[in-house]
Design a protein around this motif. Structure first.
Motif, PDB file in Angstrom:
ATOM      1  N   GLY A   1      -5.701  10.810 -11.374  1.00 25.69           N
ATOM      2  CA  GLY A   1      -6.053  12.214 -12.740  1.00 25.69           C
ATOM      3  C   GLY A   1      -6.282  13.440 -11.985  1.00 25.69           C
ATOM      4  O   GLY A   1      -5.805  13.476 -10.494  1.00 25.69           O
ATOM      5  N   THR A   2      -6.038  14.439 -12.770  1.00 21.73           N
ATOM      6  CA  THR A   2      -6.684  15.968 -12.221  1.00 21.73           C
ATOM      7  C   THR A   2      -7.913  15.899 -10.733  1.00 21.73           C
ATOM      8  O   THR A   2      -9.083  15.393 -11.732  1.00 21.73           O
ATOM      9  N   ASN A   3      -7.551  17.556 -10.783  1.00 21.96           N
ATOM     10  CA  ASN A   3      -9.220  17.691 -10.763  1.00 21.96           C
ATOM     11  C   ASN A   3     -10.080  18.096 -11.494  1.00 21.96           C
ATOM     12  O   ASN A   3     -11.483  18.966 -11.779  1.00 21.96           O
ATOM     13  N   LYS A   4      -9.846  17.865 -12.305  1.00 21.66           N
ATOM     14  CA  LYS A   4     -10.336  18.029 -14.067  1.00 21.66           C
ATOM     15  C   LYS A   4     -10.867  16.858 -14.221  1.00 21.66           C
ATOM     16  O   LYS A   4     -10.468  15.754 -14.854  1.00 21.66           O
ATOM     17  N   PHE A   5     -11.901  16.943 -15.145  1.00 21.78           N
ATOM     18  CA  PHE A   5     -12.724  15.914 -15.822  1.00 21.78           C
ATOM     19  C   PHE A   5     -11.909  15.692 -17.155  1.00 21.78           C
ATOM     20  O   PHE A   5     -11.688  16.241 -17.770  1.00 21.78           O
ATOM     21  N   GLU A   6     -11.365  14.023 -17.011  1.00 24.48           N
ATOM     22  CA  GLU A   6     -10.675  14.771 -18.584  1.00 24.48           C
ATOM     23  C   GLU A   6     -11.112  13.337 -19.572  1.00 24.48           C
ATOM     24  O   GLU A   6     -11.317  11.848 -18.986  1.00 24.48           O
ATOM     25  N   PRO A   7     -11.570  12.968 -20.625  1.00 23.21           N
ATOM     26  CA  PRO A   7     -12.545  12.489 -20.737  1.00 23.21           C
ATOM     27  C   PRO A   7     -11.502  11.758 -22.302  1.00 23.21           C
ATOM     28  O   PRO A   7     -10.225  11.810 -22.432  1.00 23.21           O
ATOM     29  N   GLY A   8     -11.615   9.928 -22.086  1.00 21.22           N
ATOM     30  CA  GLY A   8     -10.818   8.859 -22.578  1.00 21.22           C
ATOM     31  C   GLY A   8      -9.936   8.160 -20.802  1.00 21.22           C
ATOM     32  O   GLY A   8      -9.644   7.064 -20.856  1.00 21.22           O
ATOM     33  N   PHE A   9      -9.152   9.382 -19.585  1.00 21.88           N
ATOM     34  CA  PHE A   9      -9.245   8.794 -18.454  1.00 21.88           C
ATOM     35  C   PHE A   9     -10.742   8.715 -17.852  1.00 21.88           C
ATOM     36  O   PHE A   9      -9.986   7.367 -17.426  1.00 21.88           O
ATOM     37  N   ASP A  10     -11.206   9.536 -17.471  1.00 25.39           N
ATOM     38  CA  ASP A  10     -12.856   9.553 -15.982  1.00 25.39           C
ATOM     39  C   ASP A  10     -13.565   9.147 -17.126  1.00 25.39           C
ATOM     40  O   ASP A  10     -13.906   8.925 -18.251  1.00 25.39           O
ATOM     41  N   VAL A  11     -14.744   8.635 -16.498  1.00 17.38           N
ATOM     42  CA  VAL A  11     -15.873   7.858 -16.398  1.00 17.38           C
ATOM     43  C   VAL A  11     -16.716   8.930 -16.489  1.00 17.38           C
ATOM     44  O   VAL A  11     -17.252   9.529 -15.673  1.00 17.38           O
ATOM     45  N   ALA A  12     -17.734   9.473 -17.885  1.00 15.74           N
ATOM     46  CA  ALA A  12     -18.254  10.117 -17.757  1.00 15.74           C
ATOM     47  C   ALA A  12     -20.204  10.119 -16.595  1.00 15.74           C
ATOM     48  O   ALA A  12     -20.793   9.072 -17.579  1.00 15.74           O
ATOM     49  N   LYS A  13     -21.143  10.567 -15.795  1.00  8.07           N
ATOM     50  CA  LYS A  13     -22.048  10.031 -15.609  1.00  8.07           C
ATOM     51  C   LYS A  13     -23.066  11.336 -16.091  1.00  8.07           C
ATOM     52  O   LYS A  13     -24.387  10.456 -15.631  1.00  8.07           O
ATOM     53  N   GLY A  14     -22.420  12.217 -15.565  1.00  3.45           N
ATOM     54  CA  GLY A  14     -23.937  13.477 -15.754  1.00  3.45           C
ATOM     55  C   GLY A  14     -24.001  13.785 -17.150  1.00  3.45           C
ATOM     56  O   GLY A  14     -23.183  13.071 -17.859  1.00  3.45           O
ATOM     57  N   LEU A  15     -25.162  14.462 -17.105  1.00  8.28           N
ATOM     58  CA  LEU A  15     -25.507  14.508 -18.146  1.00  8.28           C
ATOM     59  C   LEU A  15     -24.402  15.259 -19.483  1.00  8.28           C
ATOM     60  O   LEU A  15     -23.952  15.093 -20.576  1.00  8.28           O
ATOM     61  N   ALA A  16     -24.345  16.448 -18.720  1.00  5.23           N
ATOM     62  CA  ALA A  16     -23.490  17.634 -19.292  1.00  5.23           C
ATOM     63  C   ALA A  16     -21.610  17.096 -19.547  1.00  5.23           C
ATOM     64  O   ALA A  16     -21.262  17.170 -20.868  1.00  5.23           O
ATOM     65  N   ARG A  17     -21.361  16.514 -18.440  1.00 10.72           N
ATOM     66  CA  ARG A  17     -20.113  15.537 -18.994  1.00 10.72           C
ATOM     67  C   ARG A  17     -20.099  14.311 -19.951  1.00 10.72           C
ATOM     68  O   ARG A  17     -19.092  14.223 -20.926  1.00 10.72           O
ATOM     69  N   LYS A  18     -21.445  13.558 -19.940  1.00  6.68           N
ATOM     70  CA  LYS A  18     -21.293  12.933 -21.164  1.00  6.68           C
ATOM     71  C   LYS A  18     -21.044  13.349 -22.736  1.00  6.68           C
ATOM     72  O   LYS A  18     -20.535  12.837 -24.309  1.00  6.68           O
ATOM     73  N   LEU A  19     -22.176  14.520 -22.570  1.00  4.36           N
ATOM     74  CA  LEU A  19     -22.251  15.372 -23.558  1.00  4.36           C
ATOM     75  C   LEU A  19     -20.373  16.412 -24.129  1.00  4.36           C
ATOM     76  O   LEU A  19     -20.225  16.553 -25.041  1.00  4.36           O
ATOM     77  N   GLU A  20     -20.204  16.549 -22.513  1.00  7.74           N
ATOM     78  CA  GLU A  20     -18.981  17.423 -23.268  1.00  7.74           C
ATOM     79  C   GLU A  20     -17.542  15.759 -23.751  1.00  7.74           C
ATOM     80  O   GLU A  20     -16.929  16.295 -24.373  1.00  7.74           O
TER      81      GLU A  20
END
Length: 129
Positions: free
Chosen positions: A25-44
């Motif tokens: 992955g890149t250093n950027k959060f990519e939904p579908g590839f990365d797993v969200a843990k933080g609240l904002a990442r989950k909402l994103e």
């Protein structure tokens, strides 16, 4: 929140922005590839899935489609199906209307002939008397 942020800004940021990055992955959060843990990442992730869709990790070339867009397409297809059914009913009703009008006209003609015969018979009976 502000007190905690002042005391421990890194933990606060982690609470909202953390995610597990997948291999490659890149250093950027990519939904579908990365797993969200933080609240904002989950909402994103939820917002992206709903609005524009996410890349399918199993098939990255596949076109992205958001949940809302898919629901809109399904509803539009259902509306088109109902409109097609209404149009088909209109055709059937018009055909039935034509059939009934023709039948009514034929009955009027038959009734006219019967009235003529009735008048003729009444005249014949009157002449006998």
């Amino acid at each position: 929140f502000l007190e905690f942020y002042k005391k421990e800004p890194a933990k606060t940021q982690q609470y909202f922005a953390s995610y597990d990055q997948k291999v490659g992955g890149t250093n950027k959060f990519e939904p579908g590839f990365d797993v969200a843990k933080g609240l904002a990442r989950k909402l994103e992730a939820i917002a992206l899935i709903a609005s524009e869709g996410v890349t399918d990790p199993a098939n990255p070339a596949k076109a992205r489609q958001g949940t809302l867009q898919g629901l809109i397409q399904q509803r539009n297809a259902a509306i088109k199906g109902l409109n097609d059914q209404v149009a088909a009913w209109d055709v059937r009703l018009e055909s039935r209307k034509t059939t009934l009008q023709r039948q009514f006209s034929n009955l009027e003609v038959a009734l006219g002939k019967m009235q003529q015969q009735s008048s003729w018979l009444a005249g014949q009976l009157a002449s006998l008397a």
